[in-house]
Design an enzyme around this catalytic site. Structure first.
Site, short mmCIF file in Angstrom:
data_model
loop_
_atom_site.label_atom_id
_atom_site.label_comp_id
_atom_site.label_asym_id
_atom_site.label_seq_id
_atom_site.Cartn_x
_atom_site.Cartn_y
_atom_site.Cartn_z
N GLY A 1 0.77 -1.23 0.00
CA GLY A 1 0.00 0.00 0.00
C GLY A 1 0.80 1.28 0.00
N GLY B 1 2.63 2.34 -2.52
CA GLY B 1 2.66 2.92 -3.86
C GLY B 1 3.73 2.34 -4.77
CE LYS B 2 5.36 -3.30 -3.02
NZ LYS B 2 4.35 -3.00 -1.99
CB THR B 3 1.76 -1.01 -8.36
OG1 THR B 3 1.89 -2.29 -7.74
CG2 THR B 3 1.24 -1.18 -9.78
CB SER B 4 1.62 4.32 -8.30
OG SER B 4 0.32 3.86 -8.02
CG ASP C 1 1.63 -8.32 -5.36
OD1 ASP C 1 1.08 -9.35 -4.92
OD2 ASP C 1 1.53 -7.22 -4.82
CB THR D 1 -5.86 0.75 -7.72
OG1 THR D 1 -5.60 1.47 -8.93
CG2 THR D 1 -5.07 -0.53 -7.73
#
Length: 599
Positions: free
Chosen positions: A18, A20-23, A45, A502
């Site tokens: 949560g 913000g790694k993906t963003s 993931d 998301t």
């Protein structure tokens, strides 16, 4: 951004769920691709949402991203990888070996351990297979939340050590003939990860004490396995300019600045970047292109309108839970949505009513004791620690099966128990014990982030199928953990999300996965809602006003399309730590009007 200066070929983004790694990984991929670099973005993931961020289907094959020349993406699907792995292992021997032997191999390869190893094989191939990745200048890994990532990065060494011994039950890896190839591949992966000229590891955190402590722990654990060259990105920092004359904004800002001032010593020497909190959801190319750009977030000038939210509080959900007198309450969802806090709040609310409660977690990165910050009558707290339960399981097996073995046999058994697969069995057994306890009291479980919980449920389902197969024709009654999870009278699953695009999509996806397993989520909980906070105080920060407005669509989607029942939990000025604040968190009910900048 410091982490982008002279970027090496491999970039890893890791951190607590949560943050913000993906963003950030997606925005980095876009920026490098815009600089004429050929980029492959990979998600490891189990609950990947890279496709949702870009608004396209990606899946387990390399897919070009529309409107972004030079950029492709891949989501490593553990289930698809495991099936391909099983087919590769079993295919050549089917029809050659007796059916009973083939069936035995298939059963050995049916567990969650095989699923993880199969996904890991794909991951290591991207690090080591020059032919597979020759068309790319950069490969960016959006990794799973911290506990899983550390396990993933330790696996090359763990499996290399296990294979070096050449003993024990390596059935989850496949026939022994293939181990030499895997041994070389894993060693190459270790070398690539530890080489700072080839790999850069970026720790992502929020300006929160818990995630910064988690980042510090990750830094130490990764340094211990040779990954010492790390960078730090602190994401979603609340701009101090937004805090004037707004009590909620001021409280958030003060809390974050205090966390940044007392940064853990392990992080002080790392090259560090701060990314300010944005007013918009980080979905779609336009939003992603703005994420790494400095400057004030865009604002709207639409005339304010009065909106009314009339949603149940968490305490109202607990009213219905408490009526059963006992049972299992499982809080599930993606990392970073606040499962630990809400699980603790539910447990505290039940215990406060005089009910006997056991609060536990299967999340390696959870902090139940820190959140509870004290004791409460009727409440006990525990944690399913993978290391502890695995050591206990090893000792138990050695004491029982090993008692009558000679020295050579005992040595072989000890070697077998050092297999990484042993952890899967140990964690599942601990999970099963907790489920049984719910027949007499309330057990509130804070689960690991979505993907890891699904792997645990896979193990639970595999055990159920095995028992059902053994009992077939015996005409005896039996109950498995999976049957208890599927019974709404015994188990209530609460899906936790945020009022953002998301997280809501991911919760809906998790709900579909659970329903396919015969588990119907009982309720949704929308956490940390700015819109709900606006019902009890005046919000004047333009940034918070716009974020509150953005939430309305997602709250409506949960209320009308996704959830049978739901609760809305407001963002509080004070961090919900300690019994009193947790009770306050449960009791807050957003049922008054607030001002929104637009509908």
């Amino acid at each position: 951004m410091k982490f982008l200066e002279q970027a090496p070929r491999f970039l890893f983004f890791t951190g607590k769920g949560g943050v913000g790694k993906t963003s950030i990984a997606c925005a980095t991929a876009i920026q490098l691709a815009s600089a004429e670099k050929r980029v492959l973005l990979v998600s490891t993931d189990p609950a990947s949402n890279v496709g949702q961020v870009f608004g396209i289907e990606i899946g387990n094959s390399i897919t070009a991203i529309p409107n972004v020349p030079n950029l492709s993406a891949l989501e490593i699907d553990p289930q698809a990888a495991a099936q391909a792995y099983r087919d590769r292992i079993v295919g050549p021997v089917r029809g050659v070996l007796p059916d009973s032997v083939v069936k035995g191999i298939e059963e050995q390869l049916s567990g969650a351990c095989t699923t993880e190893i199969a996904a890991f094989d794909e991951f290591t191939a991207l690090l080591t297979d020059a032919v597979l990745t020759q068309n790319y200048d950069h490969i960016i890994f959006d990794t799973a939340p911290t506990g899983h990532t550390i396990r993933l990065l330790q696996l090359p060494g763990a499996w290399s050590g296990f294979l070096d011994a050449g003993k024990g039950d390596a059935s989850c890896l496949g026939p022994l003939a293939g181990l030499e190839k895997q041994r070389a591949q894993y060693k190459e992966a270790v070398d690539a990860l530890a080489d700072p000229t080839r790999t850069r590891l970026v720790l992502v955190a929020r300006a929160q004490s818990s995630t910064l402590r988690e980042a510090a722990r990750t830094h130490d654990e990764l340094s211990a396995i040779g990954l010492s060259k790390q960078y730090l990105v602190i994401n979603g920092v609340f701009p101090p300019s937004e805090s004037a004359q707004d009590p909620l904004a001021s409280a958030i800002c003060q809390r974050e600045q205090a966390a940044l001032t007392s940064l853990p010593a392990a992080l002080l020497a790392l090259p560090t970047d701060h990314i300010p909190l944005k007013a918009f959801d980080l979905v779609g190319l336009e939003a992603l292109r703005q994420l790494l750009v400095a400057g004030a977030p865009p604002r709207t000038d639409v005339v304010p309108e009065v909106i009314r939210i009339d949603a149940p509080s968490l305490s109202q959900l607990v009213d219905q839970i408490a009526a059963d007198g006992h049972g299992l309450v499982m809080l599930m969802g993606k990392g970073g949505v606040g499962k630990t806090t809400l699980a603790t709040a539910v447990a505290v609310e039940l215990a406060h009513r005089g009910l006997s409660v056991h609060l536990t977690t299967s999340d390696p990165a959870a902090h139940l004791i820190e959140t509870l910050h004290g004791t409460l009558e009727n409440l006990s707290v525990s944690r399913i620690d993978p290391y502890e339960v695995t050591e206990r399981y090893r000792a138990q097996v050695l004491a029982s099966k090993g008692a009558k073995l000679d020295a050579q046999g005992r040595a072989l058994l000890e070697e077998d128990l050092r297999s990484p697969c042993t952890e899967e069995i140990a964690v599942f057994q601990a999970f099963s014990r907790v489920i049984r306890e719910a027949g007499k009291k309330f057990v509130v479980m804070d689960t690991a982030p979505t993907g890891h919980t699904l792997l645990l449920l896979d193990a639970t389902g595999a055990y159920h199928r095995d028992i059902a197969r053994q009992m077939e024709g015996a005409h005896l009654n039996f109950t498995t953990p999976m049957m208890q999870l599927q019974d709404p009278k015994q188990t209530k699953v609460l899906l936790v999300t945020l009022a953002e695009t998301t997280p809501v999509l991911e919760a809906a996806s998790l709900q579909a996965d659970l329903q396919r397993a015969g588990i119907a989520p009982w309720a949704w909980v929308i956490n940390n809602s700015v819109a709900a906070a606006s019902t009890t105080s005046t919000v004047t920060s333009p940034l918070l006003q716009q974020r509150a407005n953005n939430e309305l669509r997602e709250i409506e989607a949960v209320a009308t399309r996704h959830a049978r029942r739901y609760a809305l939990v407001p963002l509080l000025k004070d961090e919900p730590v300690g019994v009193d604040r947790l009770l306050q968190l449960a009791a807050n009910s957003p049922s008054r009007a607030f001002t929104s900048k637009e509908i």
